[in-house]
Design an enzyme around this catalytic site. Structure first.
Site, mmCIF file in Angstrom:
data_model
loop_
_atom_site.group_PDB
_atom_site.id
_atom_site.type_symbol
_atom_site.label_atom_id
_atom_site.label_comp_id
_atom_site.label_asym_id
_atom_site.label_seq_id
_atom_site.Cartn_x
_atom_site.Cartn_y
_atom_site.Cartn_z
ATOM 1 N N THR A 422 0.831 -1.208 0.000
ATOM 2 C CA THR A 422 0.000 0.000 0.000
ATOM 3 C C THR A 422 0.865 1.257 0.000
ATOM 4 O OG1 THR A 422 -1.685 -1.180 1.215
ATOM 5 C CG2 THR A 422 -1.838 1.176 1.348
ATOM 6 N N GLU A 442 -3.629 -3.922 -2.160
ATOM 7 C CA GLU A 442 -3.468 -4.932 -1.102
ATOM 8 C C GLU A 442 -2.023 -5.403 -0.999
ATOM 9 O OE1 GLU A 442 -3.724 -6.307 1.782
ATOM 10 O OE2 GLU A 442 -3.667 -8.415 1.261
ATOM 11 N N SER A 492 -7.288 -1.915 7.401
ATOM 12 C CA SER A 492 -6.578 -1.264 8.507
ATOM 13 C C SER A 492 -6.203 0.164 8.141
ATOM 14 C CB SER A 492 -5.284 -2.010 8.822
ATOM 15 O OG SER A 492 -5.568 -3.331 9.179
HETATM 16 N N1 GLU Z 1 -5.283 -4.422 2.378
HETATM 17 C C1 GLU Z 1 -4.734 -3.713 3.485
HETATM 18 C C2 GLU Z 1 -5.770 -2.943 4.248
HETATM 19 O O1 GLU Z 1 -6.698 -2.499 3.688
HETATM 20 C C3 GLU Z 1 -3.728 -2.746 3.028
HETATM 21 C C4 GLU Z 1 -2.505 -3.424 2.719
HETATM 22 C C5 GLU Z 1 -1.358 -2.689 3.244
HETATM 23 O O2 GLU Z 1 -1.514 -1.656 3.881
HETATM 24 O O3 GLU Z 1 -0.263 -3.121 3.019
HETATM 25 O O4 GLU Z 1 -5.642 -2.757 5.400
#
Ligand code: GLU
Length: 637
Positions: A422, A442, A492
């Protein structure tokens, strides 16, 4: 409006800007320095800006953003252009094949809200759809691809709060994709990375390999990366608008790719249809609000767990003198780390059980942040002992809306693998409008699937759902994060704003899956309790624990760019924590807390009005700002 200037030549050509790269910043000692306004650097150390500042994980994308501000665009305009540019220059982390949360703060009305462009599950999704697939296989197959939201989100932001058309926001990205750019050290390392899922992501699918490993040879730092398919895609969107992506030829290509690419036979095939793309909608959401030591904290609500979990931890820990060395606390002290770890374990247990997309499940937000409930959780933290393996609490009696629910019993937690990539960036414009945007596909390179002919790397966001489902009537587990049609997976990500006397003062955010939450907790402590400047707050090492994991803690040099966080955690303190019973291996340059967890931030000095940015040297973090114009100069800059 200033005349258009040639772009991407070098930072030095960003006329009128004062630029600096965070990696080059000195890191002066913060300890014992008197701090007038928390987070604000002493003037001699870093000059402030007046006409806007951007903090981005990549220098080329930062340059795009500051150019938009310089030409008179506002924070939303700059954020739109930065997101599209990041899609080109940091394609492993975010893009129109993914989703995200954009926090917008409007200076004029003092409103703060979020554009939720999180990916959604398709209509055909079912709670058991992952079956027995492993994370590694599911996350690299079409079944993990959620309906992408980023383009709708950015277009919505521009339409309502921007001043430039979508086509203009896309222009710099089109140029970067069609002319190419020199691959930076982070992208070069990520192209051959094997740490994310145990294998290289860029050679799973032929279209992805063709971009990042032309002729079978991985691009390395300094090589020119040209992305003609992506340039064509952006041009199509500039010409026809987002509908070409959601209802037109691009939609068809996305569906064909997700429905045909699998590493698990039929069980791995994607379920997205044209109808799912056509039905995609963004949501405007109000922040979760809490309080910590006189500051108001506004953060991301469900479907993210970020805001609730950060605020719960801050409020649980407020009774401890976190910043006071005299009382055995202070940065890196055993007591400070111990209580933080315990709060993380408690809050993450609640997160795993109670949090998910509240458009589909009742999330007991009021109960989780109720003062009595938080006090009861905080009371479990003892300075001298380590909590046994933690389970969630029961916030329902504190949550009026839940009294109507019979889901009051408690149950075991479902362990859950989360991504750690991210990107996050911050823009403040000359009016102090703020955008703070966490955006993702993701995992590193998402699903590894690139849409043939269109150059879009598709997300694997659906693996943020529970697999297998956790819903259990007998135990009262609400299955808050179980898969359901049209549902958004729990996140998160948490663009967060700290306000003092209702005025924005610090804006922070980070990448890194679940570690985002713990990073933001510590950055807040670093500013508010430890008296660090905003850059020092980012440069400091972090620890992270979730309800079942061992504690990771950073040292350096951190892979892949070699940054060493300062001041280091003491080995003696780590040993003392181990002796207490914490599951804390010796600090190491853990990938999950390295480049993947990069944070970006900004401060607005409440006394002088000056703007300061801070960017993470764990990646190619870059801050560029616009000082006062010469004729307006008061001599301070
Ligand atoms: N899919 C994760 C989320 O939405 C984000 C991935 C990441 O921060 O590396 O929390």
């Amino acid at each position: 409006m200033l005349p258009t200037k040639p772009m991407f030549s070098s930072l030095a050509h960003v006329v009128g800007c004062v630029a600096f790269i965070a990696m080059l910043l000195p890191t002066p000692s913060w300890a014992d320095r008197p701090v007038s306004t928390p987070g604000v650097p002493p003037t001699a150390e870093q000059k402030g800006f007046h006409r806007g500042v951007v903090a981005v994980s990549n220098p080329l994308a930062a340059e795009v953003g500051i150019r938009i501000l310089e030409e008179g665009g506002n924070a939303v305009d700059a954020a739109a252009a930065i997101q599209f540019a990041l899609n080109v220059v940091e394609p492993e982390s975010s893009g129109i094949g993914g989703g995200g949360f954009m926090m917008i703060h409007l200076a004029k009305t003092n409103e703060t809200f979020y554009i939720d462009s999180r990916e959604k599950a398709p209509a055909a999704a079912t709670p058991n759809m992952f079956g027995t697939l492993s994370f590694e296989i599911a996350s690299t197959s079409g079944i993990s691809v959620g309906v992408p939201g980023t383009l709708r989100g950015v277009a919505t932001a521009l339409e309502h709060w921007g001043t430039i058309p979508l086509a203009k926001a896309l222009k710099p990205a089109i140029k970067l994709a069609s002319d190419g750019f020199n691959v930076g050290p982070l992208l070069a390392a990520d192209i051959v990375d094997t740490t994310d899922r145990g294998f290289t992501m860029t050679n799973l699918q032929p279209e992805t390999a063709a971009i990042f490993r032309p002729g079978g040879v991985p691009l390395k730092e300094g090589d020119l990366l040209v992305q003609p398919d992506l340039a064509k895609t952006f041009q199509l969107i500039a010409q026809h608008g987002p509908d070409v992506f959601y209802k037109g030829e691009i939609a068809q290509a996305i569906v064909a790719a997700a429905q045909s690419r699998t590493r698990a036979g039929a069980a791995g095939l994607g379920k997205i249809t044209l109808a799912d793309l056509a039905a995609y909608d963004v949501k405007i959401r109000q922040p979760i609000v809490g309080h910590y030591r006189g500051y108001t904290v506004a953060s991301m609500p469900p479907p993210s767990s970020g805001g609730l979990t950060i605020i719960q931890m801050l409020e649980m820990l407020e009774r401890f003198p976190i910043g006071d060395k005299g009382q055995g606390f202070g940065f890196g002290a055993k007591n400070t780390l111990h209580v933080m770890i315990e709060a993380m374990r408690l809050a993450f247990a609640d997160r795993a059980f109670w949090m998910g997309d509240e458009d589909f499940v009742h999330v007991p937000k009021k109960g989780l942040l109720d003062a009595m409930y938080v006090a009861s959780r905080s009371a479990m933290i003892d300075l001298n002992t380590v909590l046994p393996p933690t389970t969630q609490g029961n916030p329902l009696p504190f949550d009026m809306a839940s009294l109507l629910s019979d889901k009051v019993k408690l149950a075991a937690l479902v362990p859950h693998r989360e991504g750690t990539h991210t990107t996050h960036f911050v823009v403040v414009d000359k009016h102090d409008n703020i955008v703070s945007y966490t955006t993702t596909i993701e995992s590193l390179f998402g699903s590894g699937i690139t849409v043939p002919g269109y150059g879009i790397v598709l997300n694997n966001e659906l693996t943020d759902f529970n697999f297998p489902p956790a819903f259990d009537l007998a135990t009262g587990n609400p299955g808050a994060n179980d898969v359901a049609p049209f549902k958004r997976p729990r996140s998160s990500m948490a663009p967060t704003l700290l306000l003092k006397d209702e005025k924005p003062f610090a804006v922070i955010g980070a990448a890194g899956g679940a570690t985002i939450i713990n990073s933001l907790l510590q950055i807040t402590f670093n500013i508010v309790d430890h008296g660090m400047t905003i850059q020092e707050a980012i440069n400091a090492p972090r620890i992270s624990s979730t309800h079942r994991s061992s504690v990771s803690c950073e040292t350096g040099p951190i892979f892949p760019l070699g940054f060493t966080p300062t001041p280091p955690f003491s080995a003696a303190v780590v040993q003392a924590l181990q002796a207490m019973g914490h599951d804390i291996p010796p600090c190491s340059a853990n990938i999950a807390t390295g480049a993947s967890s990069a944070a970006q931030a900004a401060i607005i000095d409440l006394q002088t009005g000056k703007q300061y940015g801070a960017a993470d040297p764990r990646r190619e973090g870059t801050v560029i700002g616009l000082p006062r114009r010469h004729q307006e100069d008061d001599g301070e800059d």
